[in-house]
Motif scaffolding. Structure first.
Motif, short mmCIF file in Angstrom:
data_model
loop_
_atom_site.label_atom_id
_atom_site.label_comp_id
_atom_site.label_asym_id
_atom_site.label_seq_id
_atom_site.Cartn_x
_atom_site.Cartn_y
_atom_site.Cartn_z
N LYS A 64 0.48 -1.19 0.15
CA LYS A 64 0.21 -0.05 -0.15
C LYS A 64 0.51 1.53 0.35
O LYS A 64 2.20 1.20 0.56
CB LYS A 64 -0.57 0.23 1.12
CG LYS A 64 -1.89 -1.29 0.78
CD LYS A 64 -2.86 -0.92 2.98
CE LYS A 64 -3.88 -2.22 2.11
NZ LYS A 64 -4.89 -1.94 3.49
N LYS A 252 -6.46 7.36 3.99
CA LYS A 252 -7.26 6.81 4.43
C LYS A 252 -6.91 5.31 4.42
O LYS A 252 -6.54 4.70 3.01
CB LYS A 252 -8.74 7.21 3.51
CG LYS A 252 -9.26 8.55 3.27
CD LYS A 252 -10.22 9.16 4.73
CE LYS A 252 -10.18 10.30 4.38
NZ LYS A 252 -11.30 11.29 5.94
N ASP A 253 -8.16 4.83 4.85
CA ASP A 253 -6.96 3.08 5.49
C ASP A 253 -8.50 2.56 4.81
O ASP A 253 -9.69 2.42 5.53
CB ASP A 253 -7.32 2.61 6.59
CG ASP A 253 -6.89 1.95 6.71
OD1 ASP A 253 -6.65 0.24 6.04
OD2 ASP A 253 -6.65 0.78 8.61
N VAL A 258 -6.96 0.30 -2.73
CA VAL A 258 -5.82 0.38 -1.81
C VAL A 258 -4.89 1.17 -2.01
O VAL A 258 -3.92 1.68 -2.15
CB VAL A 258 -5.74 -0.40 -0.63
CG1 VAL A 258 -6.79 -1.04 0.17
CG2 VAL A 258 -5.09 -1.94 -1.56
#
Length: 538
Positions: A64, A252-253, A258
């Protein structure tokens, strides 16, 4: 040991021309005046179906993006580090013109060809499609501003990708930042302030709740100017080459998407340029939103195609109870139903893309106004359930991260949220029906091209027209807006399929979606549907 001998597993799905094997897409491209794009689309299909591209897609989603707010000496830098695989994927899409080719070389079918290329890349790696889509969508807005167009259009139309932050880059990608934490879709509640500096320049101060692709070269931003909510072009670099006052607060998670960084940002006197007029920010940026809504349809459809293709691959190579899965009637019905959903969405998406071409007349423009909102709601809503059913076809393999459908299952809800969640889109359809009656007239004219060809469709169109009439006269219409939008979407898909698709597909769709025996879940096909013929197109 004999237990280490692997049998009855599907081989890896690589070395596939993802364009050539997508029969519905190939037919749709040709039908919508873009046959000239076949050679280039086959090249993209081979590339995204190859082992290297698929490996890059896996790496980009497992590694990520990482935020670096400062360098090691303490200087504020606000940069996001991506795995190199992400840059290879994004660079390939830009090189193929998946971002701005329809504007770079306008001709009949240009937006259809661009839509197909965009979907092929997004089918295998969806995260990079965000900056690709926003760059495509920002072009009409920038092109309408002569001074900004002179500075930015050559870079926007470039097919050269450079991930660095430098003033001399040949190409540029755009993002946008509209929503804030207190308002979300209610952008008129934004509190970011734009203070005039003179010469069309403003200093922006405020906080944005969502800024996707924060490493883009510039952004379209909404902020409150003295004249009201306005639209601004905010570059990451100032004119003197120094960094603009954009602070990335956090990434942002997210559930899905992703590989693409989405962030919260703050502006501390960031210099931006007014786009359009003060107080007309929403009207100015709506052109971009309309294009990105179309790309939400395309992105969801790309996911449907991936899910259907992966399920079809598995069931053709896996055996159980003495037969290949595809030869078992229950599985044939599931796969055929997944393909029917993909066929309907493909027909509608490419027809809409054709309406965005430079030769579109007033009728086409009105059709796409309503049609884009209708299909954005429907296709994006159908995507998650479609992905779940396809994943189930793979059994236990489907829910493991070694196979692509787990990632796709997380990805599909994203498109339903971006550029307006379900209620926002449904209410937008109501507004269009009330304020722009010509949009429904154009939509209805398109749907009516299939009038008289099947009594089920005729009855559905008549019911939908009656609902449109009643709902525009009803002050409590909002509560039933979703049902109306779904009916409109099925009207368009069924009309297109009965006019253009093979008889097995058209009849199967009408029976499964509009007939008396229509099912509630995928795989509940009525009697008489030619499931094997439909599944063969998957």
């Amino acid at each position: 040991m004999s237990t280490h001998q692997v049998t009855n597993q599907a081989p890896e799905r690589v070395g596939v021309d993802e364009y050539g094997t997508n029969t519905a897409l190939v037919e749709g491209v040709e039908r919508n005046d873009a046959a000239w794009a076949h050679p280039g689309l086959h090249e993209i299909g081979v590339r995204v179906g190859g082992e290297q591209f698929q490996e890059d897609a896996r790496r980009a989603n497992r590694n990520k993006p990482v935020l670096r707010t400062h360098d090691r000496w303490g200087h504020r830098i606000d940069e996001v580090d991506y795995d190199p695989s992400y840059h290879r994927v994004l660079g390939a899409a830009v090189a193929a013109g998946a971002h701005t080719s329809a504007f770079a070389a306008p001709r009949p079918g240009a937006n259809v060809a661009r839509a197909a290329s965009f979907m092929l890349f997004a089918q295998v790696e969806p995260g990079h499609a965000c900056p690709v889509s926003m760059t495509h969508s920002v072009l009409p807005v920038v092109a309408a501003q002569p001074e900004l167009a002179a500075q930015w259009m050559p870079r926007l139309l470039s097919t050269r990708y450079d991930s660095t932050l430098s003033p001399g880059k040949p190409g540029a990608l755009f993002g946008m930042a509209m929503t804030e934490k207190q308002g979300g879709s209610d952008v008129r509640s934004n509190t970011t302030v734009a203070a005039p500096l003179g010469g069309g320049r403003y200093a922006l101060t405020g906080h944005k709740w969502f800024c996707s692709a924060p490493m883009s070269d510039a952004f379209l931003v909404l902020a409150q100017a003295p004249g009201g909510l306005s639209c601004f072009l905010l570059p990451r670099l100032r004119e003197d080459g120094t960094r603009n006052e954009i602070r990335i607060m956090r990434l942002k998670d997210k559930l899905g998407n992703v590989s693409n960084a989405s962030s919260e940002v703050e502006y501390e006197g960031a210099v931006a340029h007014l786009v359009g007029e003060e107080g007309r920010g929403v009207r100015t940026i709506i052109e971009m939103v309309t294009h990105t809504r179309l790309d939400c349809i395309l992105g969801s459809l790309a996911g449907m195609r991936q899910a259907t293709a992966e399920a079809a691959w598995h069931v053709r190579h896996r055996s159980a109870f003495g037969r290949t899965l595809i030869d078992q009637p229950a599985m044939t019905a599931v796969l055929a139903d997944l393909q029917l959903e993909t066929e309907g969405a493909t027909a509608a998406a490419l027809r809409l893309a054709r309406a965005y071409d430079a030769d579109a007349d007033e009728q086409e423009t009105a059709f796409r106004r309503l049609g884009t909102a209708v299909m954005k709601y429907w296709v994006c809503k159908r995507g998650p359930a479609h992905a779940a059913e396809a994943l189930e076809c793979l059994g236990g393999n489907g829910i493991t991260e070694d196979f692509p459908l787990a990632q796709r299952y997380r990805e599909q809800p994203v498109m339903a949220v971006w550029e307006g969640s379900g209620n926002v889109i449904a209410l937008d359809v109501l507004r269009a029906l009330a304020r722009e009656p010509q949009s429904f007239e154009a939509f209805d004219a398109e749907v009516s091209l299939a009038a008289g060809q099947d009594p089920r469709l005729d009855a559905h169109i008549a019911r939908t027209r009656d609902r449109v009439r009643r709902i525009t006269e009803d002050p409590a219409a909002e509560a039933r807006a979703r049902r109306l939008v779904a009916d409109l979407a099925l009207s368009l898909e069924a009309s297109l399929l009965i006019r253009t698709a093979p008889s097995a597909v058209a009849e199967g769709f009408l029976a499964a979606r509009l007939g008396e025996g229509m099912g509630r879940l995928f795989g509940e096909l009525p009697e008489g549907v030619e499931a094997a013929a439909i599944a063969a197109r998957a």
